[in-house]
Design a protein around this motif. Sequence first.
Motif, PDB file in Angstrom:
ATOM      1  N   VAL A   6       0.860  -1.177   0.000  1.00 16.68           N
ATOM      2  CA  VAL A   6       0.000   0.000   0.000  1.00 16.68           C
ATOM      3  C   VAL A   6       0.899   1.230   0.000  1.00 16.68           C
ATOM      4  O   VAL A   6       1.526   1.554   1.005  1.00 16.68           O
ATOM      5  CB  VAL A   6      -0.953   0.020   1.212  1.00 16.68           C
ATOM      6  CG1 VAL A   6      -1.863   1.248   1.152  1.00 16.68           C
ATOM      7  CG2 VAL A   6      -1.782  -1.259   1.279  1.00 16.68           C
ATOM      8  N   ASN A   7       0.970   1.878  -1.148  1.00 14.87           N
ATOM      9  CA  ASN A   7       1.728   3.117  -1.276  1.00 14.87           C
ATOM     10  C   ASN A   7       0.798   4.257  -0.874  1.00 14.87           C
ATOM     11  O   ASN A   7      -0.098   4.639  -1.628  1.00 14.87           O
ATOM     12  CB  ASN A   7       2.219   3.318  -2.709  1.00 14.87           C
ATOM     13  CG  ASN A   7       3.394   2.440  -3.033  1.00 14.87           C
ATOM     14  OD1 ASN A   7       4.305   2.286  -2.230  1.00 14.87           O
ATOM     15  ND2 ASN A   7       3.392   1.861  -4.218  1.00 14.87           N
ATOM     16  N   LYS A  27      -3.590  -1.599   8.658  1.00 11.54           N
ATOM     17  CA  LYS A  27      -2.160  -1.735   8.975  1.00 11.54           C
ATOM     18  C   LYS A  27      -1.780  -3.042   9.669  1.00 11.54           C
ATOM     19  O   LYS A  27      -0.638  -3.475   9.571  1.00 11.54           O
ATOM     20  CB  LYS A  27      -1.684  -0.551   9.808  1.00 11.54           C
ATOM     21  CG  LYS A  27      -2.228  -0.529  11.202  1.00 11.54           C
ATOM     22  CD  LYS A  27      -1.722   0.645  11.983  1.00 11.54           C
ATOM     23  CE  LYS A  27      -2.288   0.543  13.386  1.00 11.54           C
ATOM     24  NZ  LYS A  27      -1.962   1.646  14.210  1.00 11.54           N
ATOM     25  N   ASP A  28      -2.720  -3.689  10.342  1.00  8.75           N
ATOM     26  CA  ASP A  28      -2.384  -4.919  11.059  1.00  8.75           C
ATOM     27  C   ASP A  28      -2.722  -6.196  10.288  1.00  8.75           C
ATOM     28  O   ASP A  28      -2.554  -7.294  10.807  1.00  8.75           O
ATOM     29  CB  ASP A  28      -3.081  -4.926  12.428  1.00  8.75           C
ATOM     30  CG  ASP A  28      -2.540  -3.830  13.339  1.00  8.75           C
ATOM     31  OD1 ASP A  28      -1.336  -3.517  13.241  1.00  8.75           O
ATOM     32  OD2 ASP A  28      -3.324  -3.270  14.124  1.00  8.75           O
ATOM     33  N   ILE A  34       2.792  -1.202   4.467  1.00 10.01           N
ATOM     34  CA  ILE A  34       2.421   0.203   4.289  1.00 10.01           C
ATOM     35  C   ILE A  34       3.693   0.966   3.914  1.00 10.01           C
ATOM     36  O   ILE A  34       4.692   0.915   4.635  1.00 10.01           O
ATOM     37  CB  ILE A  34       1.810   0.806   5.580  1.00 10.01           C
ATOM     38  CG1 ILE A  34       0.596  -0.003   6.069  1.00 10.01           C
ATOM     39  CG2 ILE A  34       1.476   2.294   5.368  1.00 10.01           C
ATOM     40  CD1 ILE A  34      -0.624   0.085   5.218  1.00 10.01           C
ATOM     41  N   ASN A  35       3.647   1.652   2.807  1.00  9.84           N
ATOM     42  CA  ASN A  35       4.790   2.409   2.294  1.00  9.84           C
ATOM     43  C   ASN A  35       4.363   3.870   2.166  1.00  9.84           C
ATOM     44  O   ASN A  35       3.731   4.253   1.180  1.00  9.84           O
ATOM     45  CB  ASN A  35       5.219   1.833   0.932  1.00  9.84           C
ATOM     46  CG  ASN A  35       6.513   2.410   0.430  1.00  9.84           C
ATOM     47  OD1 ASN A  35       7.386   2.786   1.202  1.00  9.84           O
ATOM     48  ND2 ASN A  35       6.652   2.472  -0.889  1.00  9.84           N
ATOM     49  N   ASN A  36       4.689   4.676   3.167  1.00 15.46           N
ATOM     50  CA  ASN A  36       4.282   6.080   3.198  1.00 15.46           C
ATOM     51  C   ASN A  36       5.302   6.913   2.419  1.00 15.46           C
ATOM     52  O   ASN A  36       6.388   7.220   2.917  1.00 15.46           O
ATOM     53  CB  ASN A  36       4.181   6.563   4.647  1.00 15.46           C
ATOM     54  CG  ASN A  36       3.656   7.963   4.753  1.00 15.46           C
ATOM     55  OD1 ASN A  36       3.888   8.799   3.887  1.00 15.46           O
ATOM     56  ND2 ASN A  36       2.950   8.235   5.838  1.00 15.46           N
ATOM     57  N   ILE A  61      -0.339  -4.023  -5.857  1.00 12.40           N
ATOM     58  CA  ILE A  61       0.155  -2.685  -5.548  1.00 12.40           C
ATOM     59  C   ILE A  61      -1.054  -1.758  -5.470  1.00 12.40           C
ATOM     60  O   ILE A  61      -1.774  -1.578  -6.464  1.00 12.40           O
ATOM     61  CB  ILE A  61       1.132  -2.171  -6.629  1.00 12.40           C
ATOM     62  CG1 ILE A  61       2.155  -3.242  -7.054  1.00 12.40           C
ATOM     63  CG2 ILE A  61       1.778  -0.873  -6.181  1.00 12.40           C
ATOM     64  CD1 ILE A  61       2.972  -3.864  -5.947  1.00 12.40           C
ATOM     65  N   LEU A  62      -1.258  -1.194  -4.299  1.00 14.58           N
ATOM     66  CA  LEU A  62      -2.398  -0.306  -4.056  1.00 14.58           C
ATOM     67  C   LEU A  62      -1.866   1.090  -3.767  1.00 14.58           C
ATOM     68  O   LEU A  62      -0.972   1.253  -2.932  1.00 14.58           O
ATOM     69  CB  LEU A  62      -3.208  -0.829  -2.869  1.00 14.58           C
ATOM     70  CG  LEU A  62      -4.328   0.036  -2.308  1.00 14.58           C
ATOM     71  CD1 LEU A  62      -5.391   0.329  -3.339  1.00 14.58           C
ATOM     72  CD2 LEU A  62      -4.951  -0.657  -1.091  1.00 14.58           C
TER      73      LEU A  62
END
Length: 174
Positions: A6-7, A27-28, A34-36, A61-62
């Motif tokens: 998740v970008n 997130k869990d 999670i890629n911030n 890829i989201l």
Amino acid sequence: MKKILVNVVHPNIEQSIVNKRLVNGIKDIKNITINNLYEKYPDFKIDVKEEQKLLLEHDIILFQFPMYWFSSPSLLKEWFDKVLEPGFAHAGASMLKDKSFAVAVSCGGSKEVFSPTGKDKKRVEEFLYPFEITAKYVKMNYRKAYITYDTETVLSEETLNEYTHDYITYVKNL
């Protein structure tokens, strides 16, 4: 189990109401990374090899972001320009072939505004066409977008909970 990247592309996720809530909702989940991007690259100096490595390690890829001027925040455009380079994603190589590409977008306007008879004259999905064609260009499978509306208004706790629940379901069904 499919691995999901998740970008998150929000310039100020801590001040966000909807996007922050959605990220916290997923997130869990075990198979999610999670890629911030704004946290990692506030200077827009993207580590191309690191981002490509993440893409290769995941099946789905989201991209999660707020709609800015009928598109995405500028860092996402920069990310596409740098990371999906020739020889990796196209022009002789299709390293992302058959992976899934999805978009989760939050919109300030209502669903009615984003309709053929509304103020913006088009559905959100039509504004997302550049993402769909990008996915196809790099031989990825574009998935139906997850869209939240009315994010510029004060949303009720009930609506936020519904958006979060629906997003968790959406992500798990990718």
